[in-house]
Design an enzyme around this catalytic site. Sequence first.
Site, PDB file in Angstrom:
ATOM      1  N   GLY A  22      13.445  -0.714   7.110  1.00 24.94           N
ATOM      2  CA  GLY A  22      13.097   0.390   8.268  1.00 24.94           C
ATOM      3  C   GLY A  22      11.651   0.795   8.310  1.00 24.94           C
ATOM      4  N   ALA A  66       8.687   3.867   9.011  1.00 21.32           N
ATOM      5  CA  ALA A  66       7.452   4.381   9.737  1.00 21.32           C
ATOM      6  C   ALA A  66       6.436   4.672  10.028  1.00 21.32           C
ATOM      7  CB  ALA A  66       8.078   5.673   8.536  1.00 21.32           C
ATOM      8  N   SER A  67       5.630   5.805  10.577  1.00 22.38           N
ATOM      9  CA  SER A  67       4.726   5.735  10.532  1.00 22.38           C
ATOM     10  C   SER A  67       3.533   5.301   9.774  1.00 22.38           C
ATOM     11  CB  SER A  67       4.223   6.668  11.386  1.00 22.38           C
ATOM     12  OG  SER A  67       4.390   8.026  10.073  1.00 22.38           O
ATOM     13  N   ALA A  76       3.847   3.448   6.801  1.00 27.00           N
ATOM     14  CA  ALA A  76       4.606   2.828   5.933  1.00 27.00           C
ATOM     15  C   ALA A  76       5.568   2.135   6.392  1.00 27.00           C
ATOM     16  CB  ALA A  76       5.106   3.288   4.169  1.00 27.00           C
ATOM     17  N   VAL A  81       9.275  -0.592   4.311  1.00 28.24           N
ATOM     18  CA  VAL A  81      10.557  -1.417   3.317  1.00 28.24           C
ATOM     19  C   VAL A  81      11.111  -2.241   3.332  1.00 28.24           C
ATOM     20  CG1 VAL A  81      12.112   0.014   1.959  1.00 28.24           C
ATOM     21  CG2 VAL A  81      10.655   1.438   2.897  1.00 28.24           C
ATOM     22  N   LYS A  96       8.001   0.028  -0.622  1.00 31.39           N
ATOM     23  CA  LYS A  96       7.533   0.448   0.464  1.00 31.39           C
ATOM     24  C   LYS A  96       5.967  -0.233  -0.269  1.00 31.39           C
ATOM     25  CE  LYS A  96       6.734   5.279   1.737  1.00 31.39           C
ATOM     26  NZ  LYS A  96       7.065   6.611   1.056  1.00 31.39           N
ATOM     27  N   ASP A 105       9.588  17.195   3.859  1.00 31.32           N
ATOM     28  CA  ASP A 105       9.293  16.527   4.864  1.00 31.32           C
ATOM     29  C   ASP A 105      11.330  15.569   4.891  1.00 31.32           C
ATOM     30  OD1 ASP A 105       8.694  14.952   6.552  1.00 31.32           O
ATOM     31  OD2 ASP A 105       8.346  13.151   6.178  1.00 31.32           O
TER      32      ASP A 105
END
Length: 427
Positions: free
Chosen positions: A53, A55-56, A58, A60, A75, A207
Amino acid sequence: MNYLLPLEWTQTFVPLQDRCPVSSYEAIEQMFIDDTGRPITAHFREFDQEPIGAASLAQVHLATMKDTGAKVAVKVQHPALKEWVPLDLALTRFTFRILKSVFPEYDLTWLSNEMESSLPQELDFALEGQNALATKRYFSMMKDSPLLVPDVYWGSKRILVMEYIAGHRTDDLAYLDSNGIDRDEVSAALARIFNEMIFGDTPLHCDPHGGNIAIRRNDLRPNHNFDIILYDHGLYRDISVQMRRDYAKLWLAVIDADQEGMRKYSQKVAGITDEQFPLFASAITGRDYRAVTKSVVSTRSAEEKEVVSGAMGEGMLQELVQLLGQVPRVVLLILKTNDLTRSLDESLQTREGPVRNFLILARYCSRTVFREQIEIVRSKGSILWPRNILQLLAAWTSYARVEAKLSLYEWYIYFRRMARLSPLPSI
């Protein structure tokens, strides 16, 4: 905010949760050398080069610890952020200042200020590890909570090594249904977890979007057959005791459709004026103001969604921007958390409607007010004085009434399911 902004706007940003562009393995390898003085192979027996995965901030990777053989999730921060974040923040600040000078009614400088405060915390993975462990310890004392926080093995500024616990997104309804996981029970458990964070004695995870929460089946739990896995502990906020109490009284007023109480505690919580109150009521509940004044417990209709989305094109967006710029930052993050958890609940497409979750919210609010009353009574002298006994009895009665309503409702739901009756219609 998902409940106020058009769907086309909010859906555009969903891929930022876990489907962003990835950093190359070579860049990650160099970051390990720069930050730890050793290559990836010195830490891990195996390390999957493709992330599971991204995200903006980081991505994983799955890996196997070299010394213990434990399977872990690693991460890693996007290496380029170290160079680009200061520039991005400066450009954001500059852009919003220019926007304000040209369009004074769209003052978004508060957003750049919040980014400058929050982003350094989210980019400190060592701090994130501490937040995760603190939340894990707190909820481990609640034996009936299905919350599961992955353990942390070690962390540095840009690298965090955690226990690998896989699950499925809350909107993966096929997985939930095929594994006999009751969507309504997941919804109620999420309500308890985040109300505990808002009204309990622990910081608030700010979050909780769909990419940071997962569900997996677990038949070993006594009260549930699932775990709720909470990831990404970078953004937390402490809520003051007085804020928790005023916020609890605000929600009790909302649930009772008590406009006078709503206005009073909106002013205490966020400095809201009578003129701003209708918009704030919509922002905090995700509902059209007319619904708030009647029964916020009812399910949102398609017509109501159309009304709210249409209002955004008729000047409400400008008012919303000004309102959000005025409220205290901690209130802004509470609103964000409320909005994200409502979005999670809506994605579950529950059968029973919002009644149960509002009763859960009312339980936490009334408990908060009850505890405040106990403190007030004790500060006035002996709890056995007649006047103090009456005050305590009044507070306990209010709390007990909510507890009784929720208990009866949950038993009612349980017996309907045992009798295989159809779900309750939304009120």
